[in-house]
Each structure stands twice: as C-alpha cells, then as structure tokens.
Design a protein around this motif. Sequence first.
Motif, PDB file in Angstrom:
ATOM      1  N   ALA A  76     -32.386 -22.087 -14.309  1.00  0.00           N
ATOM      2  CA  ALA A  76     -31.320 -21.514 -13.684  1.00  0.00           C
ATOM      3  C   ALA A  76     -30.176 -22.120 -14.306  1.00  0.00           C
ATOM      4  O   ALA A  76     -30.140 -23.122 -14.920  1.00  0.00           O
ATOM      5  N   SER A  77     -29.181 -21.145 -14.659  1.00  0.00           N
ATOM      6  CA  SER A  77     -27.939 -21.505 -15.386  1.00  0.00           C
ATOM      7  C   SER A  77     -26.664 -21.136 -14.830  1.00  0.00           C
ATOM      8  O   SER A  77     -26.529 -20.049 -14.334  1.00  0.00           O
ATOM      9  N   SER A  78     -25.895 -22.229 -14.345  1.00  0.00           N
ATOM     10  CA  SER A  78     -24.527 -22.031 -13.836  1.00  0.00           C
ATOM     11  C   SER A  78     -23.669 -21.113 -14.584  1.00  0.00           C
ATOM     12  O   SER A  78     -22.953 -20.168 -14.106  1.00  0.00           O
ATOM     13  N   ILE A  79     -23.563 -21.312 -16.002  1.00  0.00           N
ATOM     14  CA  ILE A  79     -22.929 -20.576 -16.809  1.00  0.00           C
ATOM     15  C   ILE A  79     -23.201 -18.930 -16.922  1.00  0.00           C
ATOM     16  O   ILE A  79     -22.291 -18.103 -16.793  1.00  0.00           O
ATOM     17  N   ARG A  80     -24.578 -18.791 -16.850  1.00  0.00           N
ATOM     18  CA  ARG A  80     -24.930 -17.514 -16.777  1.00  0.00           C
ATOM     19  C   ARG A  80     -24.631 -16.653 -15.441  1.00  0.00           C
ATOM     20  O   ARG A  80     -24.021 -15.544 -15.344  1.00  0.00           O
ATOM     21  N   PHE A  81     -24.617 -17.514 -14.317  1.00  0.00           N
ATOM     22  CA  PHE A  81     -24.403 -17.182 -13.182  1.00  0.00           C
ATOM     23  C   PHE A  81     -22.712 -16.742 -12.724  1.00  0.00           C
ATOM     24  O   PHE A  81     -22.479 -15.419 -12.437  1.00  0.00           O
ATOM     25  N   MET A  82     -22.243 -17.672 -13.592  1.00  0.00           N
ATOM     26  CA  MET A  82     -20.659 -17.264 -13.371  1.00  0.00           C
ATOM     27  C   MET A  82     -20.131 -16.204 -14.297  1.00  0.00           C
ATOM     28  O   MET A  82     -19.243 -15.225 -13.870  1.00  0.00           O
ATOM     29  N   MET A  83     -21.001 -15.941 -15.419  1.00  0.00           N
ATOM     30  CA  MET A  83     -20.556 -14.740 -16.108  1.00  0.00           C
ATOM     31  C   MET A  83     -21.006 -13.700 -15.470  1.00  0.00           C
ATOM     32  O   MET A  83     -20.506 -12.385 -15.767  1.00  0.00           O
ATOM     33  N   GLN A  84     -22.078 -13.583 -14.652  1.00  0.00           N
ATOM     34  CA  GLN A  84     -22.581 -12.310 -14.039  1.00  0.00           C
ATOM     35  C   GLN A  84     -21.581 -11.962 -13.032  1.00  0.00           C
ATOM     36  O   GLN A  84     -21.050 -10.769 -12.816  1.00  0.00           O
ATOM     37  N   VAL A  85     -21.107 -13.047 -12.227  1.00  0.00           N
ATOM     38  CA  VAL A  85     -20.198 -12.760 -11.156  1.00  0.00           C
ATOM     39  C   VAL A  85     -18.930 -11.978 -11.827  1.00  0.00           C
ATOM     40  O   VAL A  85     -18.547 -11.003 -11.367  1.00  0.00           O
ATOM     41  N   THR A  86     -18.335 -12.676 -12.844  1.00  0.00           N
ATOM     42  CA  THR A  86     -17.117 -12.236 -13.629  1.00  0.00           C
ATOM     43  C   THR A  86     -17.169 -11.016 -14.008  1.00  0.00           C
ATOM     44  O   THR A  86     -16.464 -10.015 -13.958  1.00  0.00           O
ATOM     45  N   THR A  87     -18.546 -10.509 -14.840  1.00  0.00           N
ATOM     46  CA  THR A  87     -18.626  -9.419 -15.368  1.00  0.00           C
ATOM     47  C   THR A  87     -18.809  -8.370 -14.508  1.00  0.00           C
ATOM     48  O   THR A  87     -18.473  -7.188 -14.659  1.00  0.00           O
ATOM     49  N   GLY A  88     -19.524  -8.741 -13.396  1.00  0.00           N
ATOM     50  CA  GLY A  88     -19.694  -7.682 -12.323  1.00  0.00           C
ATOM     51  C   GLY A  88     -18.194  -7.278 -11.575  1.00  0.00           C
ATOM     52  O   GLY A  88     -18.025  -6.019 -11.385  1.00  0.00           O
ATOM     53  N   ILE A  89     -17.427  -8.100 -11.229  1.00  0.00           N
ATOM     54  CA  ILE A  89     -16.008  -7.795 -10.960  1.00  0.00           C
ATOM     55  C   ILE A  89     -15.294  -7.015 -11.888  1.00  0.00           C
ATOM     56  O   ILE A  89     -14.620  -6.079 -11.905  1.00  0.00           O
TER      57      ILE A  89
END
Length: 341
Positions: A76-89
């Motif tokens: 799991a990657s917190s950076i990838r997760f944050m990028m997913q949330v940001t890009t989704g928004i």
Amino acid sequence: MGKRLIVAFGLWAIGGPLGLHHIYLGRDSHALLLMLTLGGFGMGWMSDFWKIPRLVSQVNKQEKKGNKLKEGTPPASSIRFMMQVTTGIYFGLVAAIGLSSLTSYYVIALPLAVGLGVHLVATVGEQTSDLKNTLVAAFLTSPIFYGRAVSMIPISLTASITSQQHRQYRRQQQKDENLSLRLYRIGLAYLAFTGPLAYSALINTSRTISYVAGCIGSLLDWLSFFPSLSAMVERILLLPYRAWGLFTGGGFHDNYFKQWENIYEFVASFQNEKEEMACKILGVNTDATIEEISRHYRDLVKVWHPDHNRHRPAEAEKHFLDIQAAYETLIQIRKMKNRGQ
C-alpha cells in the motif's frame, strides 16, 4: 534495445509536462496522467527528475529478464492513495465544467469521470486495479450526495479506497507496440478529456465561470475545518494568476481572459474573509504583527482552555477550537505576506 538515460532526461526537459519521457519508457498510463493533470499539477513533472535514473534502470532490467510477472499484492502507498483522491476530484471538476448541462450528470457523468481519474492513477507503473469495482463504488456513492457541488470529494474517497483494496500487479506482459498506435490511443483519451472542457469554456464562458466558482467555494468551505490545508489549496489555485502577473506586470488584459480573472478574485476573497473573521475572534487589528497575534492567542487560550472551564465544557471547547483555528489562519496569512515583501 535498452533505454538511454540521456534521452530520457532530454525528453523530460523538452516535454516533461506532456509525459514524453514516460512514453519513451513505455509508461503510457503515467504519460497520460501528466498530460491530463498539467504535469501532475507541476509537482509530478518536477519529482520525475529524481526518478528517471531508477525508471530507466527498471525498464532495462525488465527487458533483460523478459519482463517477468510479479505475484502477490503490491504494498500500500499513501502517496498513490492521495494522488488517486486528488486526481479523482480534479476529473470531477473537469466533468462539472464540461458536462454539468447533461441531465444525467450527477448519476452518470460525474461518478464515471471521478472513477476513471482514480483508476488512471492506479494503473501507473507496474500496478493496476479492478476498474469495475472502482466504478461501482463511485456510482453507488454518487446518489448519496446528489446535487451537491462538493460531491466529487466523497465519491473520490470511496473510489480510491476501493481501488486500493483491489490493487494488484499487472497480469499481462506489456508487449512492444507500434509507437504510432500508442500515440493514437493516448491522443483519443486526451481529446475525450479536453473536448467538452474546451467547448464549455469557449461557448458557455459565463455559466462555466459561475459553476467553477461555486465548486471552488464549496471546496474551500469544506476545507475551512483544516486551516493549513485550506491555505495551501488557496495558494495553489492562485499560483497561475500570480505567475501570469509576474511575467506581464498585471492581470489579464484580453477581454475573454478578463472574465476568468473573476475566479481568482473570488478565491482571493476567501482569504480576506477568513482574515477578518480570525482577527475578530482573537481581538486584533487586521495589521497586527505575529507577536501581537501570538500574545492575544496565549491570553485567550488561558481563559477558554477546557481544563479551566469544567462548569461549561461545551462552550469552552467551541471557543478553544475557534481560537486555535483563527490563530493558525492568521499566522499562515502573515507568513505568506512576509514572503511576498
């Protein structure tokens, strides 16, 4: 044929925000992500400078080993997760600009756009995820927040969590494809993303500006619970306008772009309103120094600390939190003004 480091750096310098170096390395998903997010919001392109040697080495090793598939679940990657949330928004905001006139916008266009943005980040590198489950999560969340300008935030969070739960290594080897075919596929995806956005921005300018301002306002209101994050978002939103003013000596001069300046003025107004409210809570003037702000903050904390007001805990806690938020807001604003001087 192995990839050359100097070529990758050259493509990064020439067309980094367009992901040319990732296309050269066969990382088409990452290239498309940079194209659609203006170089990963600027930060992705800059951080790639330090990653290029490792990426080139990985690609060359995979070619020598025959691109052997990995098994198991990626970490799991917190950076990838944050990028997913940001890009989704971000994808949701773009859909709001270009597709909000559709009657099915909230039930189809919005969750589809957010889900695809989240999945695009999930497919970067050697990982991928289950597109079906990601989209199902987005579509199930969308009706709960139907009609709300800030709905892309919970949709993106839900889709990102689901995508992380179904993360996996790529199951199929990436075959060498014709470059023209790869560029054609990337070009189609780029046109599908930018076409509605460009049409709405050029044809329905006034309506688009009003909608974007409303979305930004809802987002900043939601982030007001986190003063540091809210201030950072405001700085990012105002950065293009301030950079433009630095190079041109002022704002936008063309009549068409003059309309878009209203959005930047709208964002800037949030800072003024927050500063006035924070000054009122702490009992200081708008031109108070950091030392004065800190002194008033310490005095008020002593008065309203919950430990000193056990006979009125609810009221004390509310005032205490308001004081802390006001202090943090004013300190952030003062530091930004001091840097600008």
